[in-house]
Write an enzyme that holds these catalytic residues in place. Structure first.
Site, PDB file in Angstrom:
ATOM      1  N   ASP A  24       0.836  -1.205   0.000  1.00 10.83           N
ATOM      2  CA  ASP A  24       0.000   0.000   0.000  1.00 10.83           C
ATOM      3  C   ASP A  24       0.874   1.261   0.000  1.00 10.83           C
ATOM      4  O   ASP A  24       1.954   1.273   0.597  1.00 10.83           O
ATOM      5  CB  ASP A  24      -0.904  -0.029   1.239  1.00 10.83           C
ATOM      6  CG  ASP A  24      -2.062   0.948   1.119  1.00 10.83           C
ATOM      7  OD1 ASP A  24      -2.265   1.513   0.027  1.00 10.83           O
ATOM      8  OD2 ASP A  24      -2.769   1.150   2.126  1.00 10.83           O
ATOM      9  N   ASN A  72     -10.563  -2.622  -6.450  1.00 15.37           N
ATOM     10  CA  ASN A  72      -9.721  -1.720  -7.258  1.00 15.37           C
ATOM     11  C   ASN A  72     -10.271  -1.485  -8.673  1.00 15.37           C
ATOM     12  O   ASN A  72      -9.889  -0.525  -9.343  1.00 15.37           O
ATOM     13  CB  ASN A  72      -8.278  -2.235  -7.362  1.00 15.37           C
ATOM     14  CG  ASN A  72      -7.491  -2.093  -6.080  1.00 15.37           C
ATOM     15  OD1 ASN A  72      -6.562  -2.862  -5.825  1.00 15.37           O
ATOM     16  ND2 ASN A  72      -7.830  -1.116  -5.254  1.00 15.37           N
TER      17      ASN A  72
HETATM   18  C1  FPP Z   1      -2.024   0.190  -3.343  1.00 13.84           C
HETATM   19  O1  FPP Z   1      -1.509   1.480  -3.286  1.00 13.84           O
HETATM   20  C2  FPP Z   1      -1.448  -0.507  -4.466  1.00 13.84           C
HETATM   21  C3  FPP Z   1      -2.161  -1.008  -5.512  1.00 13.84           C
HETATM   22  C4  FPP Z   1      -3.622  -0.933  -5.599  1.00 13.84           C
HETATM   23  C5  FPP Z   1      -1.473  -1.644  -6.643  1.00 13.84           C
HETATM   24  C6  FPP Z   1      -0.297  -2.497  -6.307  1.00 13.84           C
HETATM   25  C7  FPP Z   1       0.486  -2.623  -7.513  1.00 13.84           C
HETATM   26  C8  FPP Z   1       1.818  -2.596  -7.588  1.00 13.84           C
HETATM   27  C9  FPP Z   1       2.721  -2.593  -6.438  1.00 13.84           C
HETATM   28  C10 FPP Z   1       2.367  -2.493  -8.940  1.00 13.84           C
HETATM   29  C11 FPP Z   1       3.166  -3.599  -9.432  1.00 13.84           C
HETATM   30  C12 FPP Z   1       2.760  -4.948  -9.108  1.00 13.84           C
HETATM   31  C13 FPP Z   1       3.172  -5.995  -9.837  1.00 13.84           C
HETATM   32  C14 FPP Z   1       2.832  -7.355  -9.405  1.00 13.84           C
HETATM   33  C15 FPP Z   1       3.922  -5.835 -11.082  1.00 13.84           C
HETATM   34  P1  FPP Z   1      -2.501   2.697  -3.507  1.00 13.84           P
HETATM   35  O2  FPP Z   1      -2.556   2.999  -4.955  1.00 13.84           O
HETATM   36  O3  FPP Z   1      -3.818   2.388  -2.880  1.00 13.84           O
HETATM   37  O4  FPP Z   1      -1.766   3.844  -2.719  1.00 13.84           O
HETATM   38  P2  FPP Z   1      -2.433   5.019  -1.892  1.00 13.84           P
HETATM   39  O5  FPP Z   1      -3.201   4.386  -0.772  1.00 13.84           O
HETATM   40  O6  FPP Z   1      -1.254   5.789  -1.411  1.00 13.84           O
HETATM   41  O7  FPP Z   1      -3.291   5.788  -2.846  1.00 13.84           O
END
Ligand code: FPP
Length: 251
Positions: A24, A72
């Site tokens: 996250d 998501n």
């Molecule tokens: C949560 O952070 C993260 C995600 C919803 C996506 C996770 C994806 C990756 C780490 C990219 C790469 C993965 C692979 C397997 C290639 P957020 O976007 O909710 O962050 P925030 O809470 O700060 O907005």
């Protein structure tokens, strides 16, 4: 003795067999720099590399990463499309490395909303990395939601009852576990969540019944080898009781 455990000061006998991570903070990491959220996800993909490599080196057998939840899909279209592109790039660019390092790719979640091109890449990579006895299993939770996973398991069991293959008395914990997406991997020993949030967010609800938790304020793109080593050392100092008393566990 594992040379990397020695190098990083890790006690090999107290390593978790299965680490599950809620990655996250990509969005906030990008926002702090006034960048697009997708830049944060890209940086997050580099952290995936670093963590996978370290787990493979030190002998963690199962690593499960929450990369995209069922919720998501509700994000802005450009972000969803960008993430799907990133997953495709990951599969294309890492396939050979996974094979070379004898890492099996496993994907859990519902497959119905992915575009055919991504689905094809997923299936190819899974098939090509499951040929040999793997040193490690990397599971990506994609379009994953734990409640939905449990509903699907309940339906599968109910169907067996409907055709009189089993009776309700046959249902036990083992049967439920065997009907989850994670039927062929053990429950997580350690669950890590980054970015200072203290939530489970519909992740592996059944499987984490006895897991240890580690929370850090570090945003996922900044979660590097040192951070993981810190989490593993913290885990090594925990006493897991599984409902028993401390004396019973020690005795
Ligand atoms: C949560 O952070 C993260 C995600 C919803 C996506 C996770 C994806 C990756 C780490 C990219 C790469 C993965 C692979 C397997 C290639 P957020 O976007 O909710 O962050 P925030 O809470 O700060 O907005």
């Amino acid at each position: 003795m594992n040379e990397y455990c020695i190098k990083y000061g890790l006690n090999e006998d107290r390593l978790p067999q299965h680490v599950a991570i809620i990655m996250d903070g990509n969005g906030r990491w990008a926002k702090k720099r006034l960048w697009n959220r997708l830049v944060g996800h890209r940086a997050g993909a580099d952290a995936v590399d670093a963590v996978t490599t370290l787990c493979r080196e030190i002998g963690v057998k199962y690593l499960t990463l929450y990369a995209f939840s069922t919720e998501n899909w509700k994000r802005p279209e450009a972000e969803v499309t960008g993430l799907m592109e990133l997953f495709k790039e990951f599969l294309v660019s890492k396939k050979n490395l996974l094979i070379e390092k004898n890492i099996r790719l496993n994907i859990i979640g519902s497959r119905d909303r992915f575009l055919p091109e991504l689905l094809k890449l997923m299936n190819e990579t899974i098939a090509e990395t499951e040929k040999y006895d793997p040193e490690m299993t990397l599971t990506l939770a994609l379009s994953y939601g734990s409640r939905q996973e449990i509903v699907s398991a309940v339906k599968k069991i109910a169907e067996k009852i409907a055709i009189h293959e089993i009776t309700p008395e046959n249902i036990d914990e083992k049967m439920i576990s065997e009907n989850l997406y994670t039927f062929d991997i053990p429950d997580p020993d350690l669950v890590i969540r980054t970015s200072g949030e203290y939530r489970i967010s519909n992740y592996l609800l059944w499987q984490i019944a006895y897991s240890e938790f580690y929370f850090t304020d570090t945003l996922w793109p900044d979660f590097n080898r040192e951070e993981l080593i810190r989490a593993l050392k913290d885990y090594a100092g925990r006493e897991r009781r599984f409902g028993k008393t401390g004396d019973q566990v020690k005795g």
